[in-house]
Design a protein around this motif. Sequence first.
Motif, PDB file in Angstrom:
ATOM      1  N   THR A  45       0.846  -1.199   0.000  1.00 21.22           N
ATOM      2  CA  THR A  45       0.000   0.000   0.000  1.00 21.22           C
ATOM      3  C   THR A  45       0.880   1.247   0.000  1.00 21.22           C
ATOM      4  O   THR A  45       0.631   2.200  -0.749  1.00 21.22           O
ATOM      5  CB  THR A  45      -0.958  -0.009   1.200  1.00 21.22           C
ATOM      6  OG1 THR A  45      -1.833  -1.131   1.072  1.00 21.22           O
ATOM      7  CG2 THR A  45      -1.779   1.265   1.266  1.00 21.22           C
ATOM      8  N   ASN A  48       2.450   1.673  -3.440  1.00 20.88           N
ATOM      9  CA  ASN A  48       1.472   2.183  -4.405  1.00 20.88           C
ATOM     10  C   ASN A  48       1.171   3.660  -4.193  1.00 20.88           C
ATOM     11  O   ASN A  48       0.956   4.401  -5.157  1.00 20.88           O
ATOM     12  CB  ASN A  48       0.186   1.366  -4.347  1.00 20.88           C
ATOM     13  CG  ASN A  48       0.377  -0.030  -4.891  1.00 20.88           C
ATOM     14  OD1 ASN A  48       1.242  -0.279  -5.724  1.00 20.88           O
ATOM     15  ND2 ASN A  48      -0.423  -0.955  -4.401  1.00 20.88           N
ATOM     16  N   GLU A  49       1.163   4.091  -2.948  1.00 21.00           N
ATOM     17  CA  GLU A  49       0.902   5.504  -2.673  1.00 21.00           C
ATOM     18  C   GLU A  49       2.057   6.389  -3.127  1.00 21.00           C
ATOM     19  O   GLU A  49       1.842   7.523  -3.550  1.00 21.00           O
ATOM     20  CB  GLU A  49       0.632   5.708  -1.176  1.00 21.00           C
ATOM     21  CG  GLU A  49      -0.720   5.154  -0.748  1.00 21.00           C
ATOM     22  CD  GLU A  49      -0.929   5.177   0.760  1.00 21.00           C
ATOM     23  OE1 GLU A  49       0.060   5.317   1.516  1.00 21.00           O
ATOM     24  OE2 GLU A  49      -2.088   5.019   1.178  1.00 21.00           O
ATOM     25  N   VAL A 105      -3.886  -1.235 -11.565  1.00 32.66           N
ATOM     26  CA  VAL A 105      -4.404  -0.132 -10.750  1.00 32.66           C
ATOM     27  C   VAL A 105      -5.679  -0.537 -10.004  1.00 32.66           C
ATOM     28  O   VAL A 105      -5.794  -0.254  -8.799  1.00 32.66           O
ATOM     29  CB  VAL A 105      -4.591   1.154 -11.583  1.00 32.66           C
ATOM     30  CG1 VAL A 105      -5.399   2.193 -10.826  1.00 32.66           C
ATOM     31  CG2 VAL A 105      -3.229   1.724 -11.978  1.00 32.66           C
ATOM     32  N   PRO A 106      -6.644  -1.205 -10.643  1.00 33.18           N
ATOM     33  CA  PRO A 106      -7.807  -1.646  -9.863  1.00 33.18           C
ATOM     34  C   PRO A 106      -7.429  -2.590  -8.708  1.00 33.18           C
ATOM     35  O   PRO A 106      -8.016  -2.504  -7.624  1.00 33.18           O
ATOM     36  CB  PRO A 106      -8.698  -2.342 -10.894  1.00 33.18           C
ATOM     37  CG  PRO A 106      -8.344  -1.686 -12.188  1.00 33.18           C
ATOM     38  CD  PRO A 106      -6.865  -1.424 -12.084  1.00 33.18           C
ATOM     39  N   ASN A 108      -4.563  -2.470  -7.124  1.00 28.68           N
ATOM     40  CA  ASN A 108      -3.973  -1.565  -6.128  1.00 28.68           C
ATOM     41  C   ASN A 108      -5.062  -0.878  -5.306  1.00 28.68           C
ATOM     42  O   ASN A 108      -4.948  -0.762  -4.080  1.00 28.68           O
ATOM     43  CB  ASN A 108      -3.124  -0.490  -6.804  1.00 28.68           C
ATOM     44  CG  ASN A 108      -1.877  -1.035  -7.458  1.00 28.68           C
ATOM     45  OD1 ASN A 108      -1.476  -2.165  -7.231  1.00 28.68           O
ATOM     46  ND2 ASN A 108      -1.273  -0.220  -8.297  1.00 28.68           N
ATOM     47  N   ASN A 109      -6.103  -0.429  -5.977  1.00 29.75           N
ATOM     48  CA  ASN A 109      -7.188   0.270  -5.293  1.00 29.75           C
ATOM     49  C   ASN A 109      -7.940  -0.657  -4.337  1.00 29.75           C
ATOM     50  O   ASN A 109      -8.343  -0.239  -3.252  1.00 29.75           O
ATOM     51  CB  ASN A 109      -8.144   0.909  -6.297  1.00 29.75           C
ATOM     52  CG  ASN A 109      -7.497   2.067  -7.033  1.00 29.75           C
ATOM     53  OD1 ASN A 109      -6.523   2.661  -6.567  1.00 29.75           O
ATOM     54  ND2 ASN A 109      -8.011   2.386  -8.206  1.00 29.75           N
ATOM     55  N   ARG A 110      -8.110  -1.922  -4.743  1.00 29.50           N
ATOM     56  CA  ARG A 110      -8.761  -2.883  -3.840  1.00 29.50           C
ATOM     57  C   ARG A 110      -7.904  -3.133  -2.610  1.00 29.50           C
ATOM     58  O   ARG A 110      -8.430  -3.220  -1.496  1.00 29.50           O
ATOM     59  CB  ARG A 110      -9.036  -4.199  -4.575  1.00 29.50           C
ATOM     60  CG  ARG A 110     -10.259  -4.135  -5.428  1.00 29.50           C
ATOM     61  CD  ARG A 110     -10.787  -5.443  -5.976  1.00 29.50           C
ATOM     62  NE  ARG A 110     -10.138  -6.662  -5.594  1.00 29.50           N
ATOM     63  CZ  ARG A 110      -9.898  -7.677  -6.417  1.00 29.50           C
ATOM     64  NH1 ARG A 110     -10.243  -7.591  -7.687  1.00 29.50           N
ATOM     65  NH2 ARG A 110      -9.333  -8.767  -5.990  1.00 29.50           N
ATOM     66  N   LEU A 112      -5.732  -1.044  -1.323  1.00 25.67           N
ATOM     67  CA  LEU A 112      -5.799   0.186  -0.535  1.00 25.67           C
ATOM     68  C   LEU A 112      -7.087   0.242   0.294  1.00 25.67           C
ATOM     69  O   LEU A 112      -7.070   0.642   1.451  1.00 25.67           O
ATOM     70  CB  LEU A 112      -5.710   1.407  -1.457  1.00 25.67           C
ATOM     71  CG  LEU A 112      -5.814   2.777  -0.799  1.00 25.67           C
ATOM     72  CD1 LEU A 112      -4.630   3.008   0.142  1.00 25.67           C
ATOM     73  CD2 LEU A 112      -5.861   3.864  -1.863  1.00 25.67           C
ATOM     74  N   ALA A 113      -8.204  -0.175  -0.299  1.00 29.55           N
ATOM     75  CA  ALA A 113      -9.497  -0.107   0.377  1.00 29.55           C
ATOM     76  C   ALA A 113      -9.709  -1.234   1.379  1.00 29.55           C
ATOM     77  O   ALA A 113     -10.624  -1.151   2.202  1.00 29.55           O
ATOM     78  CB  ALA A 113     -10.623  -0.128  -0.666  1.00 29.55           C
ATOM     79  N   TYR A 124      -4.477 -10.250  -3.533  1.00 23.86           N
ATOM     80  CA  TYR A 124      -3.800  -9.308  -4.421  1.00 23.86           C
ATOM     81  C   TYR A 124      -2.553  -9.889  -5.077  1.00 23.86           C
ATOM     82  O   TYR A 124      -2.320  -9.684  -6.268  1.00 23.86           O
ATOM     83  CB  TYR A 124      -3.422  -8.092  -3.567  1.00 23.86           C
ATOM     84  CG  TYR A 124      -2.563  -7.030  -4.202  1.00 23.86           C
ATOM     85  CD1 TYR A 124      -3.138  -5.960  -4.867  1.00 23.86           C
ATOM     86  CD2 TYR A 124      -1.170  -7.058  -4.087  1.00 23.86           C
ATOM     87  CE1 TYR A 124      -2.365  -4.957  -5.415  1.00 23.86           C
ATOM     88  CE2 TYR A 124      -0.391  -6.059  -4.632  1.00 23.86           C
ATOM     89  CZ  TYR A 124      -0.991  -5.017  -5.291  1.00 23.86           C
ATOM     90  OH  TYR A 124      -0.233  -4.023  -5.835  1.00 23.86           O
TER      91      TYR A 124
END
Length: 151
Positions: A45, A48-49, A105-106, A108-110, A112-113, A124
């Motif tokens: 995370t 990715n940030e 990216v999707p 990564n977003n999952r 992150l969430a 992941y």
Amino acid sequence: MAWTIFAVVSVVLLGLSAGVFFAFSSFVMSGLARASDDAAGQAMTGINETAVLPAFMSVFFGALLVPAGTGIWGLVDGRDGGAWILGGAAVYLVGTFGVTMALNVPLNNRLLAAHDKADGWRDYRRPWTTWNHVRTLAAVAAAALAAVGLL
């Protein structure tokens, strides 16, 4: 001479991008997998940030835009290498940039969430790494095509 400089910059940007993705495929993800699932999820995370900061993003987007512009310029100027460099940009567009936007990216977003980073990491790691291998191969192929165009 100016076109040759842009062709060299194209090869360098594509090579840098390929190197970043290769690092993740060859040792970063397996190194993270040696940590606990929670620690790996937290670390990824954080990666990715920070990936969206200018240092990486200038290479990631530059590896698409500079070769595309250089390839088109070469074709308009009648340079034999223009088609090769434009071909490299096309491979990068689909296999690296496109895969990143549509798949990595999707994921990564999952991650992150995810409230539970351990569960998020377990869901992941494998698909993200698989698609990263595709990005790596595409970026290497794109750099090789641009290098041929430079010759």
